[in-house]
Design an enzyme around this catalytic site. Structure first.
Site, PDB file in Angstrom:
ATOM      1  N   LYS A   1     -10.341  -0.939  10.558  1.00 38.45           N
ATOM      2  CA  LYS A   1     -10.560  -2.101   9.684  1.00 38.45           C
ATOM      3  C   LYS A   1     -10.920  -3.341  10.495  1.00 38.45           C
ATOM      4  CE  LYS A   1      -7.132  -0.498   6.330  1.00 38.45           C
ATOM      5  NZ  LYS A   1      -7.866   0.068   5.202  1.00 38.45           N
TER       6      LYS A   1
ATOM      7  N   ASP B   1       3.190  -4.858   7.961  1.00 42.00           N
ATOM      8  CA  ASP B   1       1.973  -4.057   7.833  1.00 42.00           C
ATOM      9  C   ASP B   1       0.779  -5.004   8.006  1.00 42.00           C
ATOM     10  OD1 ASP B   1      -0.274  -2.728   6.996  1.00 42.00           O
ATOM     11  OD2 ASP B   1       0.628  -1.890   5.171  1.00 42.00           O
TER      12      ASP B   1
ATOM     13  N   HIS C   1       0.866  -1.185   0.000  1.00 49.07           N
ATOM     14  CA  HIS C   1       0.000   0.000   0.000  1.00 49.07           C
ATOM     15  C   HIS C   1       0.904   1.238   0.000  1.00 49.07           C
ATOM     16  CE1 HIS C   1      -2.758   2.974   1.846  1.00 49.07           C
ATOM     17  NE2 HIS C   1      -3.746   2.188   1.477  1.00 49.07           N
TER      18      HIS C   1
ATOM     19  N   GLN D   1      -4.416  -5.344   6.886  1.00 45.45           N
ATOM     20  CA  GLN D   1      -5.423  -6.254   6.309  1.00 45.45           C
ATOM     21  C   GLN D   1      -5.406  -7.638   6.945  1.00 45.45           C
ATOM     22  OE1 GLN D   1      -7.776  -5.362   4.210  1.00 45.45           O
ATOM     23  NE2 GLN D   1      -7.000  -3.343   3.696  1.00 45.45           N
TER      24      GLN D   1
ATOM     25  N   CYS E   1      -4.782   2.450  -3.635  1.00 43.76           N
ATOM     26  CA  CYS E   1      -3.529   2.964  -3.057  1.00 43.76           C
ATOM     27  C   CYS E   1      -2.380   1.980  -3.258  1.00 43.76           C
ATOM     28  CB  CYS E   1      -3.682   3.304  -1.569  1.00 43.76           C
ATOM     29  SG  CYS E   1      -4.923   4.536  -1.246  1.00 43.76           S
TER      30      CYS E   1
HETATM   31  N1  7TS Z   1      -1.628  -0.855   4.614  1.00 42.19           N
HETATM   32  C1  7TS Z   1      -2.549  -1.643   4.031  1.00 42.19           C
HETATM   33  C2  7TS Z   1      -2.185  -3.036   3.635  1.00 42.19           C
HETATM   34  C3  7TS Z   1      -3.837  -1.144   3.829  1.00 42.19           C
HETATM   35  O1  7TS Z   1      -4.746  -1.940   3.261  1.00 42.19           O
HETATM   36  C4  7TS Z   1      -4.148   0.171   4.213  1.00 42.19           C
HETATM   37  C5  7TS Z   1      -5.504   0.768   3.935  1.00 42.19           C
HETATM   38  C6  7TS Z   1      -3.171   0.928   4.842  1.00 42.19           C
HETATM   39  C7  7TS Z   1      -1.914   0.388   5.009  1.00 42.19           C
HETATM   40  C8  7TS Z   1      -3.442   2.302   5.366  1.00 42.19           C
HETATM   41  O2  7TS Z   1      -4.300   2.235   6.448  1.00 42.19           O
HETATM   42  P1  7TS Z   1      -4.828   3.581   7.152  1.00 42.19           P
HETATM   43  O3  7TS Z   1      -5.861   3.084   8.106  1.00 42.19           O
HETATM   44  O4  7TS Z   1      -3.666   4.207   7.830  1.00 42.19           O
HETATM   45  O5  7TS Z   1      -5.381   4.423   6.052  1.00 42.19           O
HETATM   46  N2  7TS Z   1      -6.172   0.192   2.850  1.00 42.19           N
HETATM   47  C9  7TS Z   1      -7.276   0.666   2.247  1.00 42.19           C
HETATM   48  C10 7TS Z   1      -7.938   0.007   1.222  1.00 42.19           C
HETATM   49  O6  7TS Z   1      -7.601  -1.086   0.772  1.00 42.19           O
HETATM   50  N3  7TS Z   1      -8.984   0.730   0.833  1.00 42.19           N
HETATM   51  O7  7TS Z   1      -9.039   1.845   1.568  1.00 42.19           O
HETATM   52  C11 7TS Z   1      -7.967   1.832   2.453  1.00 42.19           C
END
Ligand code: 7TS
Length: 411
Positions: free
Chosen positions: A231, A205, A128, A208, A369
């Site tokens: 999430k 990371d 990401h 997910q 992203c």
């Molecule tokens: N890393 C992964 C693997 C992610 O899926 C996401 C967000 C992030 C980092 C960033 O997370 P945040 O909570 O700091 O924004 N992924 C997604 C997505 O798949 N659709 O919207 C956000």
């Protein structure tokens, strides 16, 4: 195939999520955008409301009863999250704003102290942007080099190529546990072992993976593990950085301000101990408490059951979508979490997304992203259905029917 009710009590679970009973565009909501953010059960909403109604005050500073109660609730939340990921110490659990906040903290603090010109950081093709850009920024500042592990056409991490990239210049390896776009579950334990054997630290990371699978940071032996609350049924604006005690102790502070100091004079400031050293300013108190409530909620259902049930949803949805002519699945790793990215010949993902939304089905479209990953596949984006444990086989059927209608309209 076991039926859904044998694994989890779906009716009870769905009744916990108020939003699942609303309609969208006159149709019952089918929420398949869990990869972007999950929905929240009443239990989490209630904990947050209760905190603001009865407990709110600033923490770590007040002698008065409310402040002590809020401090206790916040620190108890930290302990709940410690146990949720099986960290050795509660002070290894740092509250941040989310995955992005956690990675920026590590990239900045670790990079400032340990990176020098010619050093290397390794990431993978499926990261990401949150696990790419902070490393690019610190590499640029320090003259370090970002190396990227390639993937195969199924979207799997290539271990041999990773071995070839590892060297005595590698200071840190940062990879995702589960790809948000492909669903690939990466062999993180092996990646961690190989990196350590080579003297490099590892950041995983977990954005997910944490909503779908049991994570044990001691068993993994990762140096850092990061994730977001929103999430995993928790609130937005809060997340976790787990780090091993000695490693966090040796990191310089990320931000300066209140709470992270021991003493301040104009001549010199001394810093607080963990976890406060890395948590400057008034934190997201309700967020931390809400996140702990989410962890408890998921534990009560059972993460193993969640994983098994979501796997059935994925297998069923994959079987169904494969029967539609012209559908191409992006990400067919052998080991996959409940993410289904796809393209339909002759159509644009955003048109598909717009039409199924009119039929009540929420999916995400675009590059998710992960632009470099899209470049790897030579595509601008995908349509993505991502499932949570409160979704049903019937909802998959509604989605498939909606998708067929969309394709008919577009072709
Ligand atoms: N890393 C992964 C693997 C992610 O899926 C996401 C967000 C992030 C980092 C960033 O997370 P945040 O909570 O700091 O924004 N992924 C997604 C997505 O798949 N659709 O919207 C956000």
């Amino acid at each position: 195939m076991a039926t859904e009710t044998e694994i989890i009590d779906l009716q009870k679970i769905r009744s916990d999520f108020p939003i699942l009973s609303r309609e969208v565009n006159g149709k019952p909501l089918v929420y398949f955008d869990n990869g972007a953010s999950s929905q929240k059960p009443q239990q989490v909403i209630d904990v947050i409301s209760h905190y603001y109604e009865y407990e709110h005050s600033n923490i770590h500073r007040g002698i008065h009863t409310l402040s002590q109660e809020a401090t206790n609730a916040y620190e108890d939340a930290r302990k709940t999250l410690q146990h949720f990921i099986n960290a050795k110490h509660d002070h290894e659990v740092i509250f941040t704003a989310g995955t992005t906040g956690s990675i920026n903290l590590v990239a900045s603090s670790f990079g400032k102290k340990y990176l020098k010109e010619g050093d290397e950081i390794i990431i993978s093709t499926m990261e990401h942007h949150s696990n790419i850009v902070p490393w690019q920024m610190i590499c640029e500042e320090k003259g370090a080099i970002l190396k990227v592990v390639p993937i195969n056409d199924d979207g799997e991490f290539l271990m041999e190529e990773f071995n070839d990239l590892l060297s005595d210049k590698t200071k840190l390896v940062a990879v995702t546990h589960v790809s948000n776009t492909l669903g690939t579950i990466n062999p993180v334990k092996e990646i961690i072992e190989k990196s350590h054997a080579n003297g490099a630290l590892v950041l995983i990371d977990g954005a997910q993976s944490i909503p779908h699978t049991k994570v044990d940071v001691q068993e993994l032996d990762c140096d850092f593990y990061v994730f977001s609350g929103h999430k995993m049924c928790g609130p937005t604006g809060v997340g976790i950085l787990y780090g091993k005690e000695d490693i966090l102790n040796n990191l310089p502070p990320y931000q300066g301000g209140g709470d992270m100091i021991k003493t301040v004079t104009f001549e010199k400031t001394t810093y607080n101990s963990l976890p406060h050293k890395l948590e400057a300013g008034t934190p997201n108190i309700a967020g931390g408490i809400g996140l702990a409530a989410a962890a408890k909620y998921m534990n009560e259902i059972g993460i193993d059951k969640i994983e098994a049930y979501e796997h059935e949803l994925l297998i069923y949805a994959t079987q169904q979508i494969k029967q539609i002519d012209g559908v191409r699945i992006i990400g067919e790793a052998e080991n996959k979490a409940s993410v289904l990215s796809f393209l339909v010949d002759g159509t644009h993902p955003s048109d598909i997304g717009m039409i199924v939304d009119k039929l009540g089905v929420a999916i995400r479209t675009g590059h998710h992203c992960t632009e470099p990953l899209m470049d790897r596949f030579g595509i601008p984006g995908t349509a993505r259905a991502s499932f949570a444990f409160y979704n049903t086989i019937e909802e998959v059927d509604i989605f498939i029917t909606a998708l067929k209608r969309a394709i008919k309209m577009l072709l």
